[in-house]
Design an enzyme around this catalytic site. Structure first.
Site, PDB file in Angstrom:
ATOM      1  N   HIS A  63       0.825  -1.216   0.000  1.00  0.00           N
ATOM      2  CA  HIS A  63       0.000   0.000   0.000  1.00  0.00           C
ATOM      3  C   HIS A  63       0.857   1.264   0.000  1.00  0.00           C
ATOM      4  CE1 HIS A  63      -3.162  -2.748   1.003  1.00  0.00           C
ATOM      5  NE2 HIS A  63      -2.674  -3.006   2.200  1.00  0.00           N
ATOM      6  N   HIS A 222      -6.764  -4.281  -1.364  1.00  0.00           N
ATOM      7  CA  HIS A 222      -5.999  -5.528  -1.380  1.00  0.00           C
ATOM      8  C   HIS A 222      -6.147  -6.259  -2.701  1.00  0.00           C
ATOM      9  CE1 HIS A 222      -6.447  -4.561   2.869  1.00  0.00           C
ATOM     10  NE2 HIS A 222      -5.265  -5.097   2.989  1.00  0.00           N
TER      11      HIS A 222
END
Ligand SMILES: Nc1ncnc2c1ncn2[C@@H]1O[C@H](COP(=O)(O)OP(=O)(O)O)[C@@H](O)[C@H]1O
Ligand SMILES: Nc1ncnc2c1ncn2[C@@H]1O[C@H](COP(=O)(O)OP(=O)(O)O)[C@@H](O)[C@H]1O
Ligand SMILES: [Mg+2]
Ligand SMILES: [Mg+2]
Ligand SMILES: [Mg+2]
Ligand SMILES: [Mg+2]
Lengths: 335, 210, 335, 210
Positions: A63, A222
């Site tokens: 991320h 995700h």
């Protein structure tokens, strides 16, 4: 390296060591950070003053710049880097918590995923420091229900880490820091979309297949599919699909908001600015006053193309803390 | 007949082997309704557990459970790390200072493990999680606990059936819950790894009895 | 929008208006900037003080944050946004030059591409302000020859705009600014590679096809193929393919260098950090001392996956100017 | 027979049509050895030139050249903007205040345009640029300038042949030069648009004579 990894379009060596190897490069590139490689914890090279509340966050890797890129003055004290898209273990969180405790307590900033919640919880149970925690659960794509895992934590995390980090840096005590964190958590909403999937190094191929003419609406961070799949649409329509569910979920008109138009990693900045232009038009039409804006890749899903919108209803205190100096690799102003 | 520490170690080793054989499938299932890491997570964790058993050389069931549970908790992360980790920690605590488990003791330890998973994850049967395989498996084991091998075999069958039954469900816990209705039509990956756990138990029981 | 554009995995509306639309969003997101939409010029909202040299750059769009993202205190005064990968027209450059001239002359920072050179040249011929220009031509993948177009301008542009921008902000006169610009231009080298092509919105499909197991070495920043195509390799080998040609071209050992490991737009930051770790190892082995580092997307090719390395041999003056405050959307520190 | 302002306008309009028909091909050629924008650049520029002629209503060759040249310079960018722009600016300057061009005058204007492109771009024949189509085209036109239609037709053939001949060359100018040896085996996109320019001229000449 097997032939399968060879063919992956990634700047990596050993697929099993991606996170470890990236932390080596991060430490080499950023002298203001220190990395506990054994525990995969990113720390400030110079810890904050004694007597101040410390902030620990973390989560799966992939991320970036979240979370390691938000370690530094005015934001986090430590970030735990899990495997790609896998929450860190309690050991990591515990190591981070002990390393940064300056005697005034530690706040855990946890994105609401079952794994993250349980791992941080186990670490908090074992920690010697006084630990409080705040849950980020801002994704309006997910139903808000008592009977489910609840909403995911996504883009609001960045805004929360900035604002709460400023409060901690100012010397606010733990209960104050928690109060502000809860307020931010309550006042923010996000919605995301993807034009492509992303490729987790260990998996070696895109997480899902998306036909050339379709996109996913209501994704998390995700690389997972979203709530629904629709035909690819032009930017003005995509902007509606992001703005409408947020404004439907809460009333953002009236007070000022902090808006973040975030790239998922694979969409060029040119397109993100273009998208923000469309979003800004819709917000203006809806009477939402944008006081501060971020446009760029702040919380990503590896190489996924797409974007998310986060709106935070910010009171004067939040705006003041937002404007306070911050010096991290991912967010920097005022010093 | 009973499971001694060596047999428990075989159980974990056989679990590791199965997970490693099925790693890609577990990841594929997690790609469909999760985040594509369950295979990697479980492969990493079970390999670490086997390594830990070799270095820690536990002599009691309690030490065994702690070694395996802590290895899983410390290396897996994600949802499955604390859940499988808690399973083995509670399993070990139930077995305590004993050096082996007979049928009823093994049944009690499995039950304790399951209860640990439930209290950590707060999922209920039907939420489309590993609970849906673990609950019927432990029930089946208890029902036949007098004969270790056949109890383990029927637990394995029940786990697999429980896992298969997750396919039509709409998830209410874990990442798959974010998909809402779209989670239906896919097996829950954690329930599949739980089926492997009980199939490994049955294989270990067969080795013990051989 | 035709069905072909519909199917493109891009956050855009009308493909012909991508740059125009992006500039609208950029202005909405960044109150410190002002956009001359007719001429597609990005300007500081508050011009610099009279009597200071102004810096104008520009080029094709699709390289964001370059150049518009480097307009602001301590860097550029104006950036001209051409069509995607197409240099701006003389009209645009002329409008920018007139807008920012504060009576002390204007420096044009031009990347060495035939189109850019000719368009800036035509504008300089027409300008009323005193105009000097500096050419950036740092790409070691291209042969340095009198008989060809010469080397391309790539990553060094970012470093040059920062350093020279600081000198101009300090009030250095035009000849001084030119001297420093020439020095930076002479002391920097870059080398790039691509794992994938990129998709120009108006073309609607990737510029070139790259098989799953191959990559391009020696690329520029326009999605063009590189000097050679090789099998995909792990990061340590890719690092060698970037470092070796640069160190072969000039002697970087001894003095300090500023290093930039730049992402081409589609590679996750995680991978860029990992790559920098590999590059840092090689540089250390070669006795190159890295004094300052940038890792991230600074000069991109839309959504191309890949990276480039830039090394600048920096004397004390350059390091001091590098450290000086800068406040732009793409690069910010010290204020 | 001569080209008046209307005929010159038809030339530009026919050039625009051909560019628009071949836009994807020009971009595909530029994708192979450039940056995939030559089609879009020329389509944008020629459309702007046609629009400019409509609004500016030039009455002399000089005004015509300025209108077209400035429209190209102002809207194309890239390498082809200043080059084609300079071509028309110099073309116009050569024709000056006249309201039409007979064969020899047209030949002189084309020569002036070519020289402008050479002085702006500093390419030589064989560098794999538009020069490789423009040079033989202008030579051929001059050779037959007494008959406008046949001169324009042979210029178009020469331009196309010159363009075709760029295929095996290794580029020394423009973006394709960055590719080194890899630039061989592809047509130069600018030479192809130049072939279209002269094919449009031949078509316009046919209309004039009809
Ligand atoms: N609250 C819960 N209770 C029990 N099991 C759960 C719960 N949440 C998730 N799981 C199980 O965990 C599995 C996912 O594990 P894994 O993919 O390793 O972790 P993550 O979801 O963090 O990526 C799911 O398939 C499900 O069986
Ligand atoms: N120095 C030069 N002299 C003449 N023609 C050139 C020169 N450089 C490039 N060209 C021509 O310009 C063409 C490319 O135009 P275009 O793609 O529109 O611009 P850019 O290369 O800036 O993207 C080339 O195919 C070539 O024919
Ligand atoms: Mg995970
Ligand atoms: Mg998972
Ligand atoms: Mg171009
Ligand atoms: Mg081109």
């Amino acid at each position: 390296m097997g032939s399968e990894e060879q063919a992956m379009k990634k700047l990596i060596g050993d697929t099993a060591a991606v996170v470890t190897d990236a932390l080596v490069g991060m430490e080499a590139a950023l002298p203001q950070l220190r990395v506990d490689h054994e525990n995969r914890v990113v720390l400030r090279a110079t810890p904050k003053d004694a007597g101040k509340v410390a902030l620990v966050s973390g989560g799966g890797s992939g991320h970036e710049p979240l979370h390691g890129g938000y370690v530094g003055y005015g934001m986090l004290d430590a970030a735990c880097a899990g495997e790609v898209f896998t929450s860190p273990t309690p050991d990591q969180v515990l190591a981070a918590t002990s390393a940064v405790d300056r005697g005034a307590g530690v706040l855990h900033i946890v994105k609401n995923y079952t794994g993250d919640v349980m791992n941080f919880e186990m670490a908090a149970e074992l920690a010697e420091a006084e630990v409080a925690s705040v849950l980020v659960h801002d994704d309006v794509a997910v139903e808000d229900s008592l009977y489910t895992a609840g909403r995911r934590g996504v883009g609001l995390t960045v805004l929360l880490e900035k604002i709460v980090g400023a409060a901690a840096e100012e010397g606010a005590p733990l209960d104050e820091v928690v109060r502000i964190a809860e307020a931010v958590s309550a006042q923010g909403r996000s919605m995301g979309m993807a034009l492509t999937s992303c490729t987790v190094p260990a998996a070696g191929k895109p997480t899902f297949d998306l036909p050339d003419d379709e996109m996913e609406i209501g994704i998390g961070i995700h690389g997972e599919p979203g709530r629904r799949r629709v035909k690819v649409a032009p930017a003005p329509e995509i902007a509606e699909m992001l703005v409408d569910p947020i404004l439907h979920d809460f009333d953002a008109a009236g007070g000022p908001v902090i808006a973040m138009l975030n790239g998922m990693g694979g969409s060029p900045l040119l397109e993100l600015y273009l998208m923000y232009g469309e979003v800004a038009k819709l917000l203006e039409k809806a009477g939402v006053r944008v006081a501060r804006t971020l446009v760029g890749d702040y919380i990503t899903s590896l190489d996924m193309a797409g974007c998310s919108l986060t709106l935070l209803r910010a009171d004067d205190e939040m705006l003041r803390l937002w404007d306070a100096p911050v010096e991290t690799p991912g967010l920097r102003w005022g010093r | 007949m009973a499971f001694d520490i060596a047999a428990l170690g075989r159980w974990v080793a056989l679990f590791r082997d199965r997970v490693s054989d099925e790693q890609e499938r577990l990841t594929a299932l997690d790609s469909a309704i999760g985040d594509a890491d369950h295979g990697a997570n479980m492969a990493r964790g079970t390999a670490a557990a086997v390594a830990k058993l070799e270095s820690a050389t536990p002599t009691t069931v309690g030490e065994f459970g702690k070694a395996v549970g802590m290895a899983l908790v410390s290396t897996v992360g994600g949802a499955s790390g604390p859940l499988y980790g808690t399973f083995f920690l509670r399993f070990g605590a139930s077995g305590g200072d004993g050096a082996e488990l007979d049928g009823p003791a093994l049944a009690a330890a499995l039950r304790a493990g399951l209860e640990g998973v439930v209290s950590r994850g707060k999922a209920e049967p039907g939420d489309k999680t590993m609970i849906d395989a673990m609950t019927p498996a432990v029930d089946a084991f208890e029902a036949g606990a007098s004969d270790l091998v056949s109890a383990a075999r029927s637990a394995a069958r029940a786990a697999r059936a429980g896992s298969d039954a997750t396919e039509p469900l709409v998830a209410r816990k874990g990442r798959a819950s974010y998909l809402g209705e779209r989670s239906a039509g896919h097996l829950d990956p954690g329930s599949v790894s739980t089926a492997l756990l009980f199939e490994a138990l049955a294989a270990a029981a067969e080795e013990v009895s051989a």
